[in-house]
Design an enzyme around this catalytic site. Structure first.
Site, PDB file in Angstrom:
ATOM      1  N   ASP A  95      20.307  25.024  17.368  1.00 47.95           N
ATOM      2  CA  ASP A  95      19.511  24.300  18.367  1.00 47.95           C
ATOM      3  C   ASP A  95      19.536  25.105  19.672  1.00 47.95           C
ATOM      4  OD1 ASP A  95      18.148  22.227  19.613  1.00 47.95           O
ATOM      5  OD2 ASP A  95      19.941  21.010  19.961  1.00 47.95           O
ATOM      6  N   GLU A 123      16.038  28.764  22.332  1.00 50.15           N
ATOM      7  CA  GLU A 123      14.812  29.372  22.920  1.00 50.15           C
ATOM      8  C   GLU A 123      15.149  30.589  23.802  1.00 50.15           C
ATOM      9  OE1 GLU A 123      15.544  26.067  22.987  1.00 50.15           O
ATOM     10  OE2 GLU A 123      14.265  25.675  21.255  1.00 50.15           O
ATOM     11  N   ASP A 136      12.012  17.931  19.403  1.00 51.77           N
ATOM     12  CA  ASP A 136      12.148  16.531  19.822  1.00 51.77           C
ATOM     13  C   ASP A 136      10.818  15.792  19.883  1.00 51.77           C
ATOM     14  OD1 ASP A 136      14.726  17.259  19.971  1.00 51.77           O
ATOM     15  OD2 ASP A 136      14.867  17.225  22.161  1.00 51.77           O
TER      16      ASP A 136
HETATM   17  O1  MIG Z   1      19.591  18.560  24.711  1.00 52.87           O
HETATM   18  O2  MIG Z   1      22.166  18.254  20.069  1.00 52.87           O
HETATM   19  O3  MIG Z   1      16.291  19.101  19.428  1.00 52.87           O
HETATM   20  O4  MIG Z   1      17.684  17.605  17.520  1.00 52.87           O
HETATM   21  O5  MIG Z   1      19.896  16.135  18.377  1.00 52.87           O
HETATM   22  C1  MIG Z   1      19.390  17.971  23.466  1.00 52.87           C
HETATM   23  C2  MIG Z   1      21.472  17.175  20.584  1.00 52.87           C
HETATM   24  C3  MIG Z   1      20.040  18.821  22.423  1.00 52.87           C
HETATM   25  C4  MIG Z   1      18.099  18.824  20.973  1.00 52.87           C
HETATM   26  C5  MIG Z   1      17.675  18.859  19.541  1.00 52.87           C
HETATM   27  C6  MIG Z   1      18.063  17.575  18.868  1.00 52.87           C
HETATM   28  C7  MIG Z   1      19.553  17.366  18.973  1.00 52.87           C
HETATM   29  C8  MIG Z   1      19.972  17.361  20.448  1.00 52.87           C
HETATM   30  N1  MIG Z   1      19.541  18.607  21.082  1.00 52.87           N
END
Ligand code: MIG
Length: 748
Positions: free
Chosen positions: A362, A365, A471
């Site tokens: 996650d 980017e 998201d």
């Molecule tokens: O700032 O890890 O897209 O799937 O549950 C949020 C917490 C961070 C974004 C991800 C999401 C995940 C969440 N993350």
């Protein structure tokens, strides 16, 4: 100015455009393009430098013009300085454009501009919000000359620099504008007879999709939650007790100690090893989230070892860049460097050795809440204001909004030779290099396929990872929006993608969850996931009646696994999408080019998900075959036949309309609780008029032995003979024992 053309193979030609003194691109894209040494196709360039056309065997395939070395007025804002190149690709007013990866808009891209800059929108995105998490600078044009309806062309812009595409919009209704900051533009023009061939040829160029372990195709359940070991195991047991199939459970950031990656919260997860073992005994796979930010804390092993090995991204002053994320102040791995990737691979290996089956990347980017310097700068400005008493011009909200992005601008990477590289040039590659590092951790594990779920990406990521669309929200709109996103990811070479089923943000309503579980069951990646603090959305959450329907569709997913796994194998072998826009199967049917609320799952099934609340009936368009011929479509549930054209069909809550194309069919099995259990029978379900061919692929589902021929690939041929039906199996490769002991032709 110079235009240089190098044929890559009989379908692809590479063009370089640059001002006199440039030679070649200094690219960090980790893809090695293979050139065919003996291309027999006749490629030519015609015209002058202001407007030239690529010819293949004398046929015009792509006129390019308006070449300029200045930023066009539709170019990316705010980055005037540096060398720009822009040009337009004349596609004709009638042309339709697809691809461009993960975009939250319509399937066909006309009338908008799109930016390639991997971005975390910071919460649920809106319709047409752009850019999003990943960048795929590739588009497919249908009907480029405007004359022949079955003419296709692909264009891949091989740049990781931020690139803007203007699709038949501000640069003109008959062209696609391309603009970016570079000294030498490199693009690949991709030809093929059909849209599928274009996508295949593009996939060959940038990397074939990876072969995932079979469990990747099962139902997955996830929730960002602060549960502990006990809650987690309870969840697993509940799936088994209720006999709702499930192959994987996910641990989001709260499993860690203080959000420090590669740690476990010892209070809530005192014995991860034993927990993983118990999950495995129940036939679950475990996927753990791993974010790139490393907490800046002396004594925390990944930080200490990272400092020792000098693996972090620098700031402009040559210090380790510090940005704030979940754990607080963090430093960021510079994955561009090989030593960083080795270090990262070792850290991941520890998780894999503990028994974790998949890694979820996650925030790659990368997303950064804000950088330390931005905060310091703001504080000193505020300080000054306090002293002078002049607060004018202080807009805190916009300051905060700029923080993340601005801080990225200050990142400095290093390449092999230690040379400094600005973040802008390699930003879009961050997740790709991270996935390369993670993949090598899997490769250490003896003969195991990797499972890497990524949020950000760039062409080529498909050969390392699968992709989810970030998201979304628990709304009907978002469910609908996910279809063109996933289809265009497929067109852009990423066949294995999916949205958070049930929606991430907000509380899901019961009916929406059911409809979304139906839709997800027939898309490549099927994961239910939702945000912290939102209503739980397990399949049993809303009472027995809905649970029964939800279970039926999750089981449908498992019944479809022989078909899905075969499609997955073909996508790996050829690059062809698993879920396809209708036009990809019915190119001559003009009505198909704008439909985005239906899609084809492989060649055989048309899916018409229900995307509105309370719809007991839905309108469905059933395509015509190539010569405008009406065909018979068979209702999956009732066996009833429908003709091509507009139809209204039953869609009560327990029914998601599915149709089998004429003379097509699918292999099915009994539903199992997890892919670790092999079913025993193979069913063939089909819509027979004359003759049906049903391909089936099978292997061990876990190892890389299929690469050495240890797989089964065959095709069932079913024919109508006078009064009866005959079937035969033609085996193409028998390197693995098929799972079935019995084949049953399914009559309705
Ligand atoms: O700032 O890890 O897209 O799937 O549950 C949020 C917490 C961070 C974004 C991800 C999401 C995940 C969440 N993350």
């Amino acid at each position: 100015m110079t235009v240089k053309a190098d044929p890559v193979n009989s379908n692809v030609i590479k063009l370089n455009i640059f001002q006199e003194d440039e030679n070649g691109v200094d690219s960090f894209i980790p893809i090695s393009f293979e050139f065919d040494s003996e291309v027999s196709t006749r490629w030519e360039l015609e015209g002058d430098l202001q407007c030239f056309t690529v010819l293949k065997e004398g046929k015009e395939v792509g006129p390019f013009e308006d070449i300029s070395f200045e930023r066009p007025d539709w170019g990316r804002k705010g980055t005037q300085e540096g060398n720009w190149i822009s040009l337009s690709h004349k596609v004709g007013e009638q042309a339709k454009v697809y691809g461009l990866g993960e975009k939250a808009g319509s399937l066909e891209k006309t009338g908008r501009s799109y930016e390639m800059w991997n971005t975390d929108p910071g919460g649920s995105y809106k319709h047409n919000e752009d850019p999003l998490y990943s960048s795929f600078p590739f588009y497919l044009v249908a009907c480029p000359s405007g004359k022949d309806s079955s003419d296709f062309l692909g264009v891949y812009v091989n740049h990781s620099e931020p690139t803007k595409f203007d699709v038949k919009y501000r640069c003109g209704k008959d062209r696609v504008g391309i603009a970016l900051k570079t000294n030498c533009l490199e693009l690949f023009v991709i030809t093929g007879e059909t849209s599928k061939e274009i996508v295949e040829n593009y996939a060959k160029l940038t990397g074939k999709p990876c072969m995932l372990p079979k469990w990747a195709l099962g139902y997955h359940h996830s929730k960002w939650s602060s549960w502990d070991e006990g809650d987690f195991l309870q969840l697993a047991k509940k799936f088994r007790r209720k006999e709702i199939p499930c192959d994987a459970l996910y641990l989001d950031i709260h499993y860690m100690d203080d959000f420090k990656v590669f740690t476990w919260d010892e209070d809530r997860f005192p014995s991860p090893e034993a927990m993983v073992e118990e999950l495995h005994e129940m036939d679950f796979n475990l996927v753990n989230i791993v974010d790139p930010g490393i907490k800046k804390e002396i004594g925390y092993e990944p930080y200490d070892s990272g400092i020792e090995r000098d693996v972090f991204v620098k700031d402009e002053d040559g210090e380790d860049f510090v940005g704030v994320l979940w754990p607080g102040s963090c430093v960021f791995p510079d994955f561009l460097m090989e030593r960083t990737r080795e270090w990262w691979s070792e850290l991941n290996r520890d998780l894999l050795e503990l028994g974790v089956d998949g890694i979820w990347n996650d925030m790659n980017e990368p997303a950064i809440f804000f950088g330390k310097k931005q905060v310091e700068d703001l504080i000193s400005r505020v300080q000054e204001m306090l002293e002078t008493g002049d607060y004018e011009g202080l807009d805190l909200r916009s300051e905060f909004e700029k923080f993340g992005k601005e801080s990225l601008g200050t990142l400095v990477h290093r390449d092999k030779g230690g040379e400094r590289i600005t973040h802008e040039r390699v930003h879009n590659l961050y997740a790709f290099y991270e996935a390369m590092a993670t993949k090598s951790a899997f490769e250490e594990a003896p003969n195991k396929r990797s499972f890497i779920l990524t949020r950000a990406g760039f062409p080529g990521i498909q050969s390392l990872a699968l992709k989810w669309t970030g998201d979304n929200s628990s709304t009907w709109d978002h469910m609908e929006m996910s279809i063109p996103m996933i289809l265009n990811l497929g067109v852009s070479g990423v066949p294995f993608a999916g949205a958070d089923v049930g929606g991430f943000d907000g509380d899901v309503e019961p009916e929406l969850l059911t409809r979304w579980l139906q839709l997800g069951a027939v898309l490549p990646y099927y994961r239910n996931h939702s945000a912290l603090g939102t209503a739980d959305q397990e399949p049993w959450r809303f009472g027995e009646e809905l649970e029964r329907i939800n279970k039926k569709y999750i089981r449908l997913r498992y019944r479809l696994l022989p078909y899905l796994y075969t499609l997955h194998y073909f996508s790996h072998r050829d690059g062809v999408p698993i879920a396809r826009p209708l036009f990809m199967e019915f190119e001559a049917d003009q009505s198909c080019y704008h439909i985005q609320d239906e899609f084809m799952l492989g060649e055989a099934l048309l899916i018409a998900p229900v995307l509105r609340k309370g719809r007991d009936e839905r309108h469905v368009y059933l395509p015509y075959e190539s010569n405008g011929k009406s065909i018979e479509w068979k209702d999956w549930w009732t066996g009833g036949k429908y003709k091509s054209g507009h139809q209204v069909v039953n869609s009560t809550l327990k029914t998601m309309p599915i149709f089998i194309r004429e003379d097509s069919g699918v292999p099915l099995a009994e539903s199992v609780d997890s892919t670790k259990k092999e079913p025993e029978k193979l069913f063939l379900k089909y819509n027979l008029e004359n003759e049906v061919s049903i391909p089936v692929y099978h292997d061990d589902g876990r190892t890389r032995a299929y690469e050495d021929g240890e797989y089964f690939l065959g095709e069932f041929r079913i024919r109508k003979t006078s009064g009866s039906v005959e079937s035969a199996l033609e085996v193409e490769n028998d390197g693995f024992e098929p799972f079935w002991h019995e084949v049953i032709l399914k009559k309705d």
